[in-house]
Design an enzyme around this catalytic site. Structure first.
Site, PDB file in Angstrom:
ATOM      1  N   GLY A  31       6.416  12.241  -3.637  1.00 15.70           N
ATOM      2  CA  GLY A  31       7.707  12.802  -3.262  1.00 15.70           C
ATOM      3  C   GLY A  31       8.256  12.228  -1.978  1.00 15.70           C
ATOM      4  N   HIS A  37      10.653   4.023  -4.149  1.00 15.45           N
ATOM      5  CA  HIS A  37      10.214   4.822  -5.305  1.00 15.45           C
ATOM      6  C   HIS A  37      11.203   4.637  -6.469  1.00 15.45           C
ATOM      7  CE1 HIS A  37       8.426   7.492  -2.005  1.00 15.45           C
ATOM      8  NE2 HIS A  37       7.371   7.204  -2.746  1.00 15.45           N
ATOM      9  N   LYS A 151       3.539  -2.045  -1.880  1.00 10.29           N
ATOM     10  CA  LYS A 151       3.412  -1.470  -0.533  1.00 10.29           C
ATOM     11  C   LYS A 151       1.973  -1.001  -0.298  1.00 10.29           C
ATOM     12  CE  LYS A 151       4.400   1.019   3.201  1.00 10.29           C
ATOM     13  NZ  LYS A 151       3.585   2.179   3.115  1.00 10.29           N
ATOM     14  N   ASP A 152       1.390  -0.378  -1.336  1.00 13.23           N
ATOM     15  CA  ASP A 152      -0.005   0.082  -1.249  1.00 13.23           C
ATOM     16  C   ASP A 152      -0.846  -0.879  -2.094  1.00 13.23           C
ATOM     17  OD1 ASP A 152       0.399   2.847   0.126  1.00 13.23           O
ATOM     18  OD2 ASP A 152       1.926   2.724  -1.423  1.00 13.23           O
ATOM     19  N   GLN A 155      -4.421  -0.060  -3.197  1.00 15.36           N
ATOM     20  CA  GLN A 155      -4.361   0.994  -4.216  1.00 15.36           C
ATOM     21  C   GLN A 155      -3.993   0.400  -5.577  1.00 15.36           C
ATOM     22  OE1 GLN A 155      -2.289   4.939  -3.635  1.00 15.36           O
ATOM     23  NE2 GLN A 155      -0.648   3.869  -4.696  1.00 15.36           N
ATOM     24  N   MET A 186       9.669   0.595   3.602  1.00  8.88           N
ATOM     25  CA  MET A 186      10.049   2.009   3.431  1.00  8.88           C
ATOM     26  C   MET A 186       8.803   2.836   3.180  1.00  8.88           C
ATOM     27  SD  MET A 186      13.501   2.045   1.224  1.00  8.88           S
ATOM     28  CE  MET A 186      14.968   1.245   1.836  1.00  8.88           C
ATOM     29  N   SER A 187       8.732   3.995   3.838  1.00  6.51           N
ATOM     30  CA  SER A 187       7.581   4.877   3.679  1.00  6.51           C
ATOM     31  C   SER A 187       7.986   6.289   4.081  1.00  6.51           C
ATOM     32  CB  SER A 187       6.433   4.396   4.576  1.00  6.51           C
ATOM     33  OG  SER A 187       5.486   5.434   4.731  1.00  6.51           O
ATOM     34  N   ARG A 189       6.287   8.248   5.653  1.00  3.94           N
ATOM     35  CA  ARG A 189       5.803   8.528   7.011  1.00  3.94           C
ATOM     36  C   ARG A 189       6.738   7.984   8.092  1.00  3.94           C
ATOM     37  NH1 ARG A 189       0.977   7.739   4.132  1.00  3.94           N
ATOM     38  NH2 ARG A 189      -0.417   9.540   4.201  1.00  3.94           N
TER      39      ARG A 189
HETATM   40  P1  AMP Z   1       3.720   7.525  -2.502  1.00  3.56           P
HETATM   41  O1  AMP Z   1       4.767   8.544  -2.804  1.00  3.56           O
HETATM   42  O2  AMP Z   1       3.745   7.026  -1.104  1.00  3.56           O
HETATM   43  O3  AMP Z   1       2.353   7.924  -3.004  1.00  3.56           O
HETATM   44  O4  AMP Z   1       4.111   6.264  -3.374  1.00  3.56           O
HETATM   45  C1  AMP Z   1       4.313   6.335  -4.751  1.00  3.56           C
HETATM   46  C2  AMP Z   1       4.482   4.953  -5.291  1.00  3.56           C
HETATM   47  O5  AMP Z   1       5.601   4.323  -4.662  1.00  3.56           O
HETATM   48  C3  AMP Z   1       3.264   4.050  -5.024  1.00  3.56           C
HETATM   49  O6  AMP Z   1       3.044   3.217  -6.153  1.00  3.56           O
HETATM   50  C4  AMP Z   1       3.726   3.254  -3.828  1.00  3.56           C
HETATM   51  O7  AMP Z   1       3.083   2.007  -3.715  1.00  3.56           O
HETATM   52  C5  AMP Z   1       5.201   3.081  -4.111  1.00  3.56           C
HETATM   53  N1  AMP Z   1       5.934   2.790  -2.896  1.00  3.56           N
HETATM   54  C6  AMP Z   1       5.860   3.445  -1.706  1.00  3.56           C
HETATM   55  N2  AMP Z   1       6.641   2.844  -0.793  1.00  3.56           N
HETATM   56  C7  AMP Z   1       7.224   1.787  -1.413  1.00  3.56           C
HETATM   57  C8  AMP Z   1       8.141   0.752  -0.992  1.00  3.56           C
HETATM   58  N3  AMP Z   1       8.607   0.696   0.250  1.00  3.56           N
HETATM   59  N4  AMP Z   1       8.519  -0.177  -1.910  1.00  3.56           N
HETATM   60  C9  AMP Z   1       8.033  -0.130  -3.175  1.00  3.56           C
HETATM   61  N5  AMP Z   1       7.175   0.807  -3.628  1.00  3.56           N
HETATM   62  C10 AMP Z   1       6.773   1.744  -2.760  1.00  3.56           C
END
Ligand code: AMP
Length: 280
Positions: A31, A37, A151-152, A155, A186-187, A189
């Site tokens: 989220g 995302h 980004k991860d 993972q 983008m994150s 955090r």
């Molecule tokens: P998260 O909500 O942080 O667990 O991320 C969910 C998914 O979105 C994961 O597959 C992340 O690698 C991807 N994601 C997070 N940040 C980015 C970004 N800046 N660009 C592309 N994908 C992202």
């Protein structure tokens, strides 16, 4: 877009689509959605007929309780954003739905080796939490394909191994990192960075990018890693690692490896940032 929190409702919708011969794409998230995302959702739609997105802040993968409680939760905004995308169903299970017996005594999924370095070394238990929740979500949704962000990167590579090792019939797709105009990945955090540190934060990307250039110009990996670490430390970061790895198994790279990736994790104040770039 349908929004459900019960596994039975999710299964009902997905099995209906499947019986109609439709291909199901899946995007798991925690989220606080941003354009990165949303790019995964659009990618899923290009390869599937129906797209399921999940939002679940998974306590099992947080190695620090403070990080878990500070994680931004913005469900209503997320729903509004997703309505404007190709998402067909949003699955928002609660902790009680995901871990009805609590987290302590449940079956865990552990992917060896690739999880023992980098993030795994600095965040004990993190990847076991991710592998466990991803396995559960895959079993709940039963998608034909799932999309993850580069980004991860570690993972992503772990999930590829997980589906390979456990014979899960799921294609894993990846999408490049979405960045702010100044280069910061983008994150969720990033919203926790105070203004001054938000301005500094883009240095992480800039240093990785310059390090890539240096490697391509023939500088040795050791000298480039040392330069990058010093440059970041001088800019106010506390570096956990900055390392050039083989892109597939993330073992330490040599100058001759054809596919390499630079990966870094560093703290700015009390916010931990990660980023990575392909070298070749
Ligand atoms: P998260 O909500 O942080 O667990 O991320 C969910 C998914 O979105 C994961 O597959 C992340 O690698 C991807 N994601 C997070 N940040 C980015 C970004 N800046 N660009 C592309 N994908 C992202």
């Amino acid at each position: 877009m349908i929004v459900v929190d019960a596994i039975s409702k999710l299964r009902e919708a997905v099995s209906g689509w499947r019986q109609s011969g439709l291909r199901i794409g899946f995007v798991p998230t925690m989220g606080n959605l941003h354009a990165g995302h949303l790019s995964l959702v659009e990618a899923a739609k290009q390869h599937a007929d129906r797209v399921v997105v999940s939002i679940f802040v998974n306590p099992l993968q947080f190695n620090q309780a403070a990080d878990f409680s500070a994680y931004p939760k913005t469900l209503q905004q997320d729903i509004e954003q997703l309505k404007a995308t190709a998402a067909d169903l949003l699955f928002t299970p609660t902790e009680a739905i995901m871990y009805p017996e609590g987290q302590g005594a449940i079956t865990r999924v552990q992917v060896p080796e690739i999880t023992e370095m980098l993030e795994g070394e600095h965040r004990p238990g993190h990847f076991e939490g991710v592998a466990t929740v991803v396995t559960k979500l895959f079993n709940q949704v039963q998608p034909d394909l799932a999309v993850f962000g580069e980004k991860d990167y570690q993972q992503l590579q772990m999930v590829r191994q997980l589906v390979r090792d456990l014979d899960m019939p799921i294609d894993i797709l990846s999408m490049p990192t979405f960045r702010e105009p100044d280069g910061l990945a983008m994150s969720s955090r990033n919203t926790r960075l105070p203004e001054e540190q938000r301005l500094q934060a883009a240095q992480l990307y800039k240093v990785l990018d310059e390090a890539r250039e240096k490697l391509l110009q023939g500088d040795s990996i050791a000298s480039v890693e040392a330069w990058a670490r010093n440059t970041l430390e001088n800019a106010g970061f506390q570096v956990e690692y900055i390392s050039c790895r083989r892109a597939d198994d993330l073992l330490i790279a040599t100058e001759n490896d054809p596919q390499r990736r630079l990966l870094a994790a560093a703290w700015l104040g009390d916010v931990r940032l990660i980023d990575n770039l392909p070298v070749d």
